[in-house]
Design an enzyme around this catalytic site. Structure first.
Site, short mmCIF file in Angstrom:
data_model
loop_
_atom_site.label_atom_id
_atom_site.label_comp_id
_atom_site.label_asym_id
_atom_site.label_seq_id
_atom_site.Cartn_x
_atom_site.Cartn_y
_atom_site.Cartn_z
N ARG A 79 0.83 -1.21 0.00
CA ARG A 79 0.00 0.00 0.00
C ARG A 79 0.86 1.26 0.00
NH1 ARG A 79 -3.16 -3.72 -0.49
NH2 ARG A 79 -5.31 -3.77 0.25
N SER B 200 -10.82 -1.18 2.96
CA SER B 200 -10.05 -1.28 4.22
C SER B 200 -9.74 0.12 4.74
CB SER B 200 -8.73 -1.99 3.98
OG SER B 200 -8.94 -3.28 3.50
N GLU C 55 -5.38 3.50 6.10
CA GLU C 55 -5.01 3.41 4.69
C GLU C 55 -5.69 4.57 3.95
OE1 GLU C 55 -5.73 0.92 0.76
OE2 GLU C 55 -6.39 -0.10 2.56
N1 EPU Z 1 -10.24 -11.67 9.98
C1 EPU Z 1 -10.79 -11.69 11.25
N2 EPU Z 1 -12.10 -11.31 11.36
C2 EPU Z 1 -12.84 -10.95 10.31
C3 EPU Z 1 -12.27 -10.92 9.02
C4 EPU Z 1 -10.96 -11.28 8.88
O1 EPU Z 1 -10.15 -12.03 12.22
O2 EPU Z 1 -14.02 -10.62 10.50
C5 EPU Z 1 -8.83 -12.10 9.84
C6 EPU Z 1 -8.75 -13.57 9.44
O3 EPU Z 1 -7.68 -14.17 10.11
C7 EPU Z 1 -8.46 -13.51 7.96
C8 EPU Z 1 -7.58 -12.27 7.91
O4 EPU Z 1 -8.19 -11.36 8.84
O5 EPU Z 1 -7.76 -14.62 7.52
C9 EPU Z 1 -7.47 -11.63 6.54
O6 EPU Z 1 -8.76 -11.22 6.11
P1 EPU Z 1 -9.05 -10.92 4.57
O7 EPU Z 1 -8.57 -12.04 3.73
O8 EPU Z 1 -10.46 -10.50 4.43
O9 EPU Z 1 -8.07 -9.73 4.20
P2 EPU Z 1 -7.60 -8.43 4.98
O10 EPU Z 1 -6.18 -8.61 5.39
O11 EPU Z 1 -8.56 -8.07 6.06
C10 EPU Z 1 -6.62 -7.36 2.81
C11 EPU Z 1 -6.71 -6.07 2.07
C12 EPU Z 1 -8.01 -6.01 1.28
C13 EPU Z 1 -8.03 -7.16 0.30
C14 EPU Z 1 -7.92 -8.48 1.08
C15 EPU Z 1 -7.79 -9.67 0.18
C16 EPU Z 1 -5.44 -4.49 3.40
C17 EPU Z 1 -5.48 -3.28 4.26
N3 EPU Z 1 -6.62 -4.95 2.99
O12 EPU Z 1 -7.65 -7.36 3.78
O13 EPU Z 1 -8.00 -4.80 0.54
O14 EPU Z 1 -9.23 -7.17 -0.47
O15 EPU Z 1 -6.71 -8.44 1.90
O16 EPU Z 1 -6.53 -9.68 -0.38
O17 EPU Z 1 -4.36 -4.99 3.08
C18 EPU Z 1 -8.72 -2.53 0.49
O18 EPU Z 1 -7.53 -2.22 0.46
O19 EPU Z 1 -9.64 -1.67 0.49
C19 EPU Z 1 -9.10 -3.95 0.59
C20 EPU Z 1 -10.36 -4.33 0.70
#
Ligand code: EPU
Length: 334
Positions: A156, A233, A329
């Site tokens: 990012r 995010s 972000e």
């Molecule tokens: N998780 C929880 N609770 C929840 C949801 C998620 O504990 O309710 C934990 C779980 O362990 C899960 C982990 O968070 O495995 C990762 O969750 P997720 O795969 O949904 O991804 P994220 O890390 O929360 C990032 C990006 C997203 C992108 C997704 C998929 C950032 C800041 N965000 O989210 O990007 O779509 O990965 O790659 O890096 C954005 O930037 O606007 C965005 C949506």
């Protein structure tokens, strides 16, 4: 500005200008008093307006896609207008058999904003496919091309987000390097499960099917900004030293790590926020989304300050519990 920011914050700006070509932008930049602030936006999907914006808001309508000469077998070089909607670009690439960006399907925003933010999802980042970014300085009209290395892409992050460069440049065109062979990336959690659920075998997977799978996963987790105001995010996933991670893991054995390097570990901010009890919680006209706590939502009619207060309360709480500081972000304006 309500329809130009996906949070749906109802603020005004002093002037709003769209340009269709480089000449129009240059003339506009030179014709405006230098005392008035300038803000270049894409689709406003990563912004939080705190107040009315007493300046000029600019937006690109340069939407062309042109294939550039390329001698290298298996490589496609494309010059793409900064104003093109990102997902339109992804879709067009798949239709033409130009591969690489499929995992970035349905990310809101424009091609120019993607190059600035280094958007990323499901194991891919835009910066990996960017060869050059052709820009114009918003104050002088000076043109400058930034090579991939000069963009300094990271999680990012790009050079355009550094304090000296932030808000100074309009992205005119982005030069992409894509592949003519489809090499699916399926390792990010949730993708393989969704393929299985749809009964699609990995051996016969097409790029169109992968795109649809990514779209399904996103739609099942993330609120549609056309229905519920949000900016995806709100926070970045924090990266901590391995020692700090081990210390946390001894208290919270279920903490989900994602390795970044031998010395650093990325921790999902969603997990920290959920563990702190914020998932699904509302505070007046704003809330933490109930399926993805990394996303803050406008329940209707919220002001930017209300979102900022909720973000501040979450950051303070997570910091006091885990000793980890969450960085937004989203970019605050005003
Ligand atoms: N998780 C929880 N609770 C929840 C949801 C998620 O504990 O309710 C934990 C779980 O362990 C899960 C982990 O968070 O495995 C990762 O969750 P997720 O795969 O949904 O991804 P994220 O890390 O929360 C990032 C990006 C997203 C992108 C997704 C998929 C950032 C800041 N965000 O989210 O990007 O779509 O990965 O790659 O890096 C954005 O930037 O606007 C965005 C949506």
């Amino acid at each position: 500005m309500r329809y130009h920011n996906t949070f749906g914050i109802n603020v005004r700006c002093r002037r709003f200008a769209e340009y269709k070509n480089i000449g129009e932008l240059y003339e506009f930049i030179c014709s405006q008093p230098r005392t008035i602030q300038r803000l270049h936006i894409g689709k406003g999907s990563n912004l939080l307006f705190l107040n009315d914006y007493n300046g000029i808001v600019l937006r690109s309508q340069i939407n062309d896609v042109r294939q550039l000469p390329c001698e290298e077998p298996g490589v496609v070089r494309l010059r793409v207008g900064g104003g093109l909607v990102w997902d339109t670009f992804v879709n067009r690439c798949i239709q033409h058999g130009w591969y690489g960006v499929e995992n970035l399907s349905l990310i809101p925003g424009t091609v120019g904003a993607a190059a600035v933010q280094n958007i990323g999802a499901y194991g891919a980042e835009a910066g990996e496919f960017i060869e050059q970014v052709d820009c114009m300085n918003l104050w002088t009209g000076h043109r400058q091309v930034f090579t991939h290395d000069e963009c300094r892409y990271g999680y990012r992050f790009s050079v355009f987000k550094t304090p000296e460069m932030q808000g100074q440049w309009a992205v005119i065109h982005v030069i992409f390097r894509l592949s003519t062979s489809f090499q699916p990336r399926l390792d990010y959690g949730g993708i393989r499960n969704e393929l299985q659920r749809q009964g699609i075998s990995e051996a016969s997977l097409t790029a169109e099917q992968l795109r649809q799978t990514i779209i399904n996963v996103r739609q099942s987790k993330l609120p549609d900004p056309k229905v519920t105001g949000n900016a995806g995010s709100f926070f970045k996933n924090p990266v901590v030293g391995r020692e700090k991670f081990e210390q946390l893991a001894s208290c919270y054995p279920k903490i989900p790590p994602s390795d970044v390097s031998p010395y650093e570990v990325k921790i999902p901010a969603a997990w920290l926020i959920e563990q702190s009890g914020w998932k699904g919680r509302s505070q007046g006209r704003v809330a933490v989304h109930n399926r993805q706590p990394l996303v803050l939502v406008n329940l209707g009619g919220a002001q930017g300050e209300e979102v900022r207060q909720l973000a501040y309360d979450i950051v303070t709480d997570v910091e006091s519990r885990f000793g980890i500081h969450l960085e937004p972000e989203v970019i605050f304006i005003g």
